[in-house]
Scaffold this motif. Structure first.
Motif, PDB file in Angstrom:
ATOM      1  N   ARG A 199      46.148 -15.899 -45.310  1.00  0.00           N
ATOM      2  CA  ARG A 199      45.832 -15.273 -44.026  1.00  0.00           C
ATOM      3  C   ARG A 199      44.384 -15.587 -43.648  1.00  0.00           C
ATOM      4  O   ARG A 199      43.468 -14.847 -43.984  1.00  0.00           O
ATOM      5  N   PRO A 200      44.121 -16.672 -42.926  1.00  0.00           N
ATOM      6  CA  PRO A 200      42.745 -16.990 -42.527  1.00  0.00           C
ATOM      7  C   PRO A 200      42.282 -16.093 -41.378  1.00  0.00           C
ATOM      8  O   PRO A 200      43.097 -15.440 -40.711  1.00  0.00           O
ATOM      9  N   PHE A 201      40.986 -16.060 -41.153  1.00  0.00           N
ATOM     10  CA  PHE A 201      40.436 -15.327 -40.005  1.00  0.00           C
ATOM     11  C   PHE A 201      39.568 -16.304 -39.220  1.00  0.00           C
ATOM     12  O   PHE A 201      38.708 -16.976 -39.774  1.00  0.00           O
ATOM     13  N   PHE A 202      39.791 -16.372 -37.917  1.00  0.00           N
ATOM     14  CA  PHE A 202      39.035 -17.314 -37.098  1.00  0.00           C
ATOM     15  C   PHE A 202      38.900 -16.758 -35.689  1.00  0.00           C
ATOM     16  O   PHE A 202      39.657 -15.875 -35.263  1.00  0.00           O
ATOM     17  N   CYS A 203      37.927 -17.272 -34.966  1.00  0.00           N
ATOM     18  CA  CYS A 203      37.708 -16.936 -33.562  1.00  0.00           C
ATOM     19  C   CYS A 203      37.952 -18.195 -32.746  1.00  0.00           C
ATOM     20  O   CYS A 203      37.251 -19.197 -32.934  1.00  0.00           O
ATOM     21  N   SER A 204      38.933 -18.149 -31.866  1.00  0.00           N
ATOM     22  CA  SER A 204      39.312 -19.350 -31.118  1.00  0.00           C
ATOM     23  C   SER A 204      38.793 -19.354 -29.688  1.00  0.00           C
ATOM     24  O   SER A 204      39.086 -20.279 -28.937  1.00  0.00           O
ATOM     25  N   SER A 205      38.031 -18.339 -29.307  1.00  0.00           N
ATOM     26  CA  SER A 205      37.523 -18.270 -27.938  1.00  0.00           C
ATOM     27  C   SER A 205      36.270 -17.402 -27.907  1.00  0.00           C
ATOM     28  O   SER A 205      36.023 -16.615 -28.836  1.00  0.00           O
ATOM     29  N   PRO A 206      35.479 -17.511 -26.840  1.00  0.00           N
ATOM     30  CA  PRO A 206      34.314 -16.618 -26.709  1.00  0.00           C
ATOM     31  C   PRO A 206      34.706 -15.145 -26.726  1.00  0.00           C
ATOM     32  O   PRO A 206      33.957 -14.305 -27.241  1.00  0.00           O
ATOM     33  N   ARG A 207      35.874 -14.825 -26.184  1.00  0.00           N
ATOM     34  CA  ARG A 207      36.325 -13.423 -26.224  1.00  0.00           C
ATOM     35  C   ARG A 207      36.569 -12.972 -27.665  1.00  0.00           C
ATOM     36  O   ARG A 207      36.249 -11.844 -28.041  1.00  0.00           O
ATOM     37  N   ASP A 208      37.166 -13.853 -28.468  1.00  0.00           N
ATOM     38  CA  ASP A 208      37.376 -13.529 -29.886  1.00  0.00           C
ATOM     39  C   ASP A 208      36.043 -13.305 -30.589  1.00  0.00           C
ATOM     40  O   ASP A 208      35.897 -12.374 -31.391  1.00  0.00           O
ATOM     41  N   GLU A 209      35.082 -14.161 -30.317  1.00  0.00           N
ATOM     42  CA  GLU A 209      33.769 -14.041 -30.950  1.00  0.00           C
ATOM     43  C   GLU A 209      33.092 -12.739 -30.544  1.00  0.00           C
ATOM     44  O   GLU A 209      32.466 -12.063 -31.374  1.00  0.00           O
ATOM     45  N   ALA A 210      33.209 -12.376 -29.256  1.00  0.00           N
ATOM     46  CA  ALA A 210      32.623 -11.118 -28.792  1.00  0.00           C
ATOM     47  C   ALA A 210      33.298  -9.927 -29.472  1.00  0.00           C
ATOM     48  O   ALA A 210      32.635  -8.951 -29.865  1.00  0.00           O
ATOM     49  N   ALA A 211      34.617  -9.990 -29.639  1.00  0.00           N
ATOM     50  CA  ALA A 211      35.345  -8.911 -30.308  1.00  0.00           C
ATOM     51  C   ALA A 211      34.928  -8.799 -31.769  1.00  0.00           C
ATOM     52  O   ALA A 211      34.737  -7.679 -32.295  1.00  0.00           O
ATOM     53  N   TYR A 212      34.751  -9.925 -32.434  1.00  0.00           N
ATOM     54  CA  TYR A 212      34.347  -9.917 -33.841  1.00  0.00           C
ATOM     55  C   TYR A 212      32.948  -9.334 -33.990  1.00  0.00           C
ATOM     56  O   TYR A 212      32.679  -8.561 -34.918  1.00  0.00           O
ATOM     57  N   ARG A 213      32.041  -9.678 -33.065  1.00  0.00           N
ATOM     58  CA  ARG A 213      30.699  -9.094 -33.098  1.00  0.00           C
ATOM     59  C   ARG A 213      30.768  -7.581 -32.917  1.00  0.00           C
ATOM     60  O   ARG A 213      30.046  -6.826 -33.573  1.00  0.00           O
ATOM     61  N   GLN A 214      31.632  -7.137 -32.024  1.00  0.00           N
ATOM     62  CA  GLN A 214      31.763  -5.704 -31.779  1.00  0.00           C
ATOM     63  C   GLN A 214      32.250  -4.977 -33.027  1.00  0.00           C
ATOM     64  O   GLN A 214      31.799  -3.865 -33.321  1.00  0.00           O
ATOM     65  N   ILE A 215      33.166  -5.586 -33.759  1.00  0.00           N
ATOM     66  CA  ILE A 215      33.652  -4.990 -35.010  1.00  0.00           C
ATOM     67  C   ILE A 215      32.508  -4.847 -36.011  1.00  0.00           C
ATOM     68  O   ILE A 215      32.349  -3.796 -36.650  1.00  0.00           O
ATOM     69  N   GLN A 216      31.683  -5.891 -36.143  1.00  0.00           N
ATOM     70  CA  GLN A 216      30.562  -5.838 -37.078  1.00  0.00           C
ATOM     71  C   GLN A 216      29.508  -4.841 -36.626  1.00  0.00           C
ATOM     72  O   GLN A 216      28.901  -4.136 -37.452  1.00  0.00           O
ATOM     73  N   GLU A 217      29.275  -4.779 -35.323  1.00  0.00           N
ATOM     74  CA  GLU A 217      28.280  -3.827 -34.798  1.00  0.00           C
ATOM     75  C   GLU A 217      28.711  -2.385 -35.035  1.00  0.00           C
ATOM     76  O   GLU A 217      27.874  -1.480 -35.050  1.00  0.00           O
ATOM     77  N   ALA A 218      30.011  -2.175 -35.225  1.00  0.00           N
ATOM     78  CA  ALA A 218      30.514  -0.835 -35.529  1.00  0.00           C
ATOM     79  C   ALA A 218      30.333  -0.484 -37.008  1.00  0.00           C
ATOM     80  O   ALA A 218      30.755   0.594 -37.443  1.00  0.00           O
ATOM     81  N   GLY A 219      29.743  -1.388 -37.785  1.00  0.00           N
ATOM     82  CA  GLY A 219      29.439  -1.109 -39.186  1.00  0.00           C
ATOM     83  C   GLY A 219      30.391  -1.702 -40.192  1.00  0.00           C
ATOM     84  O   GLY A 219      30.302  -1.404 -41.390  1.00  0.00           O
ATOM     85  N   HIS A 220      31.296  -2.562 -39.742  1.00  0.00           N
ATOM     86  CA  HIS A 220      32.263  -3.174 -40.659  1.00  0.00           C
ATOM     87  C   HIS A 220      31.745  -4.545 -41.114  1.00  0.00           C
ATOM     88  O   HIS A 220      31.101  -5.255 -40.342  1.00  0.00           O
ATOM     89  N   PRO A 221      32.038  -4.936 -42.362  1.00  0.00           N
ATOM     90  CA  PRO A 221      31.431  -6.149 -42.930  1.00  0.00           C
ATOM     91  C   PRO A 221      31.983  -7.438 -42.326  1.00  0.00           C
ATOM     92  O   PRO A 221      33.140  -7.503 -41.913  1.00  0.00           O
ATOM     93  N   ALA A 222      31.118  -8.452 -42.300  1.00  0.00           N
ATOM     94  CA  ALA A 222      31.574  -9.797 -41.934  1.00  0.00           C
ATOM     95  C   ALA A 222      32.472 -10.327 -43.047  1.00  0.00           C
ATOM     96  O   ALA A 222      32.366  -9.919 -44.205  1.00  0.00           O
ATOM     97  N   LEU A 223      33.344 -11.248 -42.699  1.00  0.00           N
ATOM     98  CA  LEU A 223      34.335 -11.741 -43.661  1.00  0.00           C
ATOM     99  C   LEU A 223      34.038 -13.141 -44.185  1.00  0.00           C
ATOM    100  O   LEU A 223      34.676 -13.578 -45.143  1.00  0.00           O
TER     101      LEU A 223
END
Length: 268
Positions: A199-223
């Motif tokens: 199960r890989p994790f990737f960001c395929s668009s700027p929207r995905d990247e923005a969502a991933y940043r938001q998850i990390q900004e909420a205090g969850h670890p980068a993968l």
């Protein structure tokens, strides 16, 4: 003036000087390689020797440093109402869209601004779901890996304890059980590692990247680091660990049988 021979001899003396191997093992440990089996294989020595060398340099192998690649934060996700739970994704999306509409009563719900927000929420919903899935798989693999290494170490401790055990047969039985448990732990880790690698994790668009940043900004670890640390050859690694365990156990069984033969007359 140094010659090639002098340099070669100096290198040989440096390698063979007392403590050099322990220094190299300590350097590898401090660089992040804390898998005893991997250190033993690289140094071409046994796992007990790795433990002894590390302890001689003030390193306790039983307390392994937790780097940034270790997934420790498994707190529930709540990213704009998205929890990463598949069964509630549609309801969470509808609720998020209703909240946005209530906060923007003057915006046409069929206009471009509402469409853009809807697409952002879709990306956030999808990224949160994929993040939760990958994070949990990685965390399970890391727990299984730590348990695998702990039980492999337990095998060495049980074997060493036989040298001074007053109840030798009971101590030997504990060693045999430890070998069995370590073998099971290797297989469990392999299963977790293969599940995580699938199960890989990737960001395929700027929207995905923005969502991933938001998850990390909420205090969850980068993968990224945990994914990079994942063993992509878990089948081969498990096979090698089993081979090492079985080979050592066969030899120890021979030694134990020899000891038992000499001990039997004294107990009769």
């Amino acid at each position: 003036m140094s010659t090639r021979r002098d340099n070669a001899m100096a290198a040989l003396r440096d390698w063979s000087r007392p403590g050099r191997r322990a220094d190299l093992l300590a350097s590898a440990w401090q660089a992040g390689e804390t898998t005893i089996a991997a250190l033993a294989e690289a140094a071409r020595i046994s796992r007990p020797t790795v433990y002894a060398d590390l302890r001689s340099r003030g390193i306790d192998p039983d307390h392994r440093p937790k780097g940034t690649s270790v997934i420790t934060n498994l707190s529930p996700l709540d990213i704009d109402g998205f929890t990463g739970v598949a069964e509630t994704m549609d309801a969470e999306y509808d609720a998020a869209l209703r909240r946005w509409a209530a906060e923007h009563p003057d915006v046409d719900p069929r206009g471009p601004e509402a469409h853009t927000e809807g697409m952002r929420l879709v990306s956030l919903m999808d990224a949160t779901y994929r993040y939760a899935d990958v994070r949990d798989r990685l965390a399970h693999e890391q727990v299984a890996r730590a348990e695998r290494d702990r039980l492999l170490h337990q095998v060495e401790l049980r074997w060493e304890a036989l040298s001074t055990a007053p109840a030798w047969l009971a101590a030997h039985h504990a060693y045999v059980l430890a070998v069995d448990e370590a073998g099971i732990a290797i297989d469990m880790w392999r299963e977790r590692a293969e599940t995580a690698a699938a199960r890989p994790f990737f960001c395929s668009s700027p929207r995905d990247e923005a969502a991933y940043r938001q998850i990390q900004e909420a205090g969850h670890p980068a993968l990224e680091e945990a994914l990079a640390d994942l063993d992509r050859t878990s089948a081969q690694t498990a096979e090698q660990l089993h081979a090492n365990l079985d080979q050592a156990h066969r030899r120890r069984t021979e030694l134990a049988a020899h000891t038992l033969r000499h001990a039997q007359p004294a107990t009769q």
